[in-house]
Enzyme design. Structure first.
Site, PDB file in Angstrom:
ATOM      1  N   ASP A 150     115.214 -44.590   1.482  1.00  0.00           N
ATOM      2  CA  ASP A 150     114.113 -44.459   2.158  1.00  0.00           C
ATOM      3  C   ASP A 150     114.021 -42.836   2.575  1.00  0.00           C
ATOM      4  O   ASP A 150     113.055 -42.311   2.092  1.00  0.00           O
ATOM      5  CB  ASP A 150     113.815 -45.296   3.329  1.00  0.00           C
ATOM      6  CG  ASP A 150     112.710 -45.011   4.072  1.00  0.00           C
ATOM      7  OD1 ASP A 150     111.551 -45.591   3.695  1.00  0.00           O
ATOM      8  OD2 ASP A 150     112.682 -44.065   4.996  1.00  0.00           O
ATOM      9  N   VAL A 178     108.811 -45.946   3.748  1.00  0.00           N
ATOM     10  CA  VAL A 178     108.589 -46.292   2.350  1.00  0.00           C
ATOM     11  C   VAL A 178     109.114 -47.345   1.811  1.00  0.00           C
ATOM     12  O   VAL A 178     108.575 -48.146   0.842  1.00  0.00           O
ATOM     13  CB  VAL A 178     109.410 -44.900   1.587  1.00  0.00           C
ATOM     14  CG1 VAL A 178     109.286 -44.820   0.186  1.00  0.00           C
ATOM     15  CG2 VAL A 178     108.909 -43.462   2.340  1.00  0.00           C
ATOM     16  N   ASP A 179     110.217 -47.932   2.369  1.00  0.00           N
ATOM     17  CA  ASP A 179     110.759 -49.285   1.811  1.00  0.00           C
ATOM     18  C   ASP A 179     109.857 -50.488   2.216  1.00  0.00           C
ATOM     19  O   ASP A 179     109.923 -51.135   1.589  1.00  0.00           O
ATOM     20  CB  ASP A 179     112.417 -49.476   2.633  1.00  0.00           C
ATOM     21  CG  ASP A 179     113.514 -48.885   1.808  1.00  0.00           C
ATOM     22  OD1 ASP A 179     113.563 -48.951   0.574  1.00  0.00           O
ATOM     23  OD2 ASP A 179     114.528 -48.411   2.292  1.00  0.00           O
ATOM     24  N   GLN A 180     109.538 -50.121   3.476  1.00  0.00           N
ATOM     25  CA  GLN A 180     108.573 -51.533   4.037  1.00  0.00           C
ATOM     26  C   GLN A 180     107.275 -51.446   3.179  1.00  0.00           C
ATOM     27  O   GLN A 180     107.023 -52.577   2.729  1.00  0.00           O
ATOM     28  CB  GLN A 180     108.485 -51.471   5.360  1.00  0.00           C
ATOM     29  CG  GLN A 180     109.692 -51.828   6.254  1.00  0.00           C
ATOM     30  CD  GLN A 180     109.525 -51.644   7.684  1.00  0.00           C
ATOM     31  OE1 GLN A 180     109.598 -50.485   8.323  1.00  0.00           O
ATOM     32  NE2 GLN A 180     108.932 -52.544   8.425  1.00  0.00           N
TER      33      GLN A 180
END
Length: 409
Positions: A150, A178-180
């Site tokens: 991320d 960004v990951d979520q």
């Protein structure tokens, strides 16, 4: 908002009957698969013998080898441990894929191909399979196959450059946004592919990358650069094209005020008892206020500093001006509206965050149990046609791991 009892069986959600194989680790993939499970899908998480590394991302831990981080990304999933690096493990995967609607994985690009599952082979052998691939930069191109976390993508994709105080260094956003968001986009892409499959009978690749996500998050900064070539600068909590839209120090803590139009600005000056600001030529319109943002901020700081934030928030919101105290995490998760929305799930020893997708007729149902590594290996393999001798042989050869054979979590 209420949540049905804990359990791992079907519960009548919108995705009841959809079978998901979750080969992913860390955040984006597991979060996507957890959202599918919350809405009724039968999700089997396949962990390698070493386990999902986030099991050790603590403290805090909720069990000896299960971190709170892992727990809040992997509820409602059955769990098996299979060594996919050996041919016998891939034979097991092959059997599982025959009865799978959705495959979620975030292997380094080329790993599945190395194991005998290039994209075209998956399409040929499992034509109805929806294959969701999550990578950092994609499978090809100059950085194709390069791993990405991320924060690395926040740096590469420009997000870090616009986050932080104007006179300070670039900062990572304080959550793995960004990951979520990639997990949410993967969830959305899977739903699109399943919907289209009703028409064509065919699955397809849902190709999600952290890079695509972070670039999509750059608005309005990307819009500004595309319009006139100006490189956005850091503005702290302030907005680059709306004013006032910032955090201010009230008498007892920080307060955020968001003024989106001239009417709201006029109401703000009345609440703060500084009506002359609305007639000041520097502040009459939003473009004026943006051009003179520092002078405006200085004038508002004086008016806000002496007022308690709860009282001021009540007066502002009563006049239609969005405003809120800047809560810390504890304050946010105990806020009355958060509790009213059922966003904090508490079920026995489990505490987590509910699904952010709310449906009226088939609501999400949080199945709060988080299974230990290999807890369901025997049951899952038996349900897929493996007899007891084959399962025990695979356990003995360490191709699979089952709770009770060194697999307790």
């Amino acid at each position: 908002m209420t949540h049905p009892p804990t359990g791992l069986g079907p519960h009548g959600g919108a995705l009841t009957g959809v079978k998901v194989l979750d080969l992913s680790r860390v955040l984006a993939g597991p979060y996507c698969a957890q959202m599918l499970a919350d809405h009724g899908a039968d999700v089997i998480k396949v962990e390698p013998p070493a386990g999902d590394e986030t099991r050790g991302w603590g403290p805090p831990f909720v069990a000896p080898d299960t971190s709170a981080y892992y727990q809040n990304l992997n509820r409602g999933k059955k769990n098996i441990v299979v060594d996919l690096s050996v041919p016998e493990g891939r034979d097991i995967l092959d059997t599982l894929l025959r009865d799978t609607d959705v495959l979620v994985e975030n292997f380094k690009a080329g790993t599945l191909a190395k194991w005998g599952y290039p994209d075209e082979e998956l399409r040929r052998r499992f034509p109805s399979l929806v294959h969701c691939r999550v990578t950092g930069f994609g499978a090809d191109g100059p950085l194709g196959g390069q791993p990405g976390y991320d924060a690395v993508l926040q740096a590469y994709g420009g997000l870090m450059s616009v986050n932080g105080e104007a006179d300070g260094p670039p900062l990572r956003v304080g959550v793995p946004v960004v990951d979520q968001v990639t997990g949410i986009l993967a969830f959305s892409g899977i739903l699109l592919a399943l919907h289209e499959r009703h028409r064509s009978g065919l699955g397809q690749l849902v190709d999600c990358t952290l890079l695509d996500t972070v670039v999509s998050l750059l608005h309005p900064h990307s819009a500004s650069w595309l319009a006139d070539g100006s490189v956005p600068r850091r503005t702290g909590s302030a907005h680059p094209s709306i004013a006032p839209y910032d955090s201010f120090a009230a008498a007892d803590g920080p307060l955020f005020v968001a003024v989106g139009n001239d009417r709201q600005f006029g109401a703000l000056t009345e609440v703060l008892e500084v009506p002359a600001l609305a007639e000041d030529p520097r502040f009459r319109t939003n473009p004026d206020r943006v051009r003179h943002q520092q002078e405006l901020r200085a004038a508002l700081e004086k008016a806000i500093a002496a007022r308690p934030r709860a009282e001021l928030t009540a007066h502002l919101t009563a006049r239609g001006i969005p405003a809120s105290p800047v809560h810390d995490v504890a304050e946010a998760l105990t806020a009355p509206q958060v509790r009213h929305r059922g966003l904090v799930v508490e079920d026995g020893d489990y505490r987590g965050i509910a699904s952010p997708v709310s449906l009226s007729r088939t609501p999400a149902s949080v199945r709060a149990e988080v299974r230990g590594a290999g807890a369901d290996t025997r049951d899952v393999l038996a349900a897929r046609g493996f007899d007891e001798e084959a399962i025990e042989g695979a356990v003995g050869r360490r191709v699979v791991r089952s709770a009770g054979t060194g697999g307790e979590a």
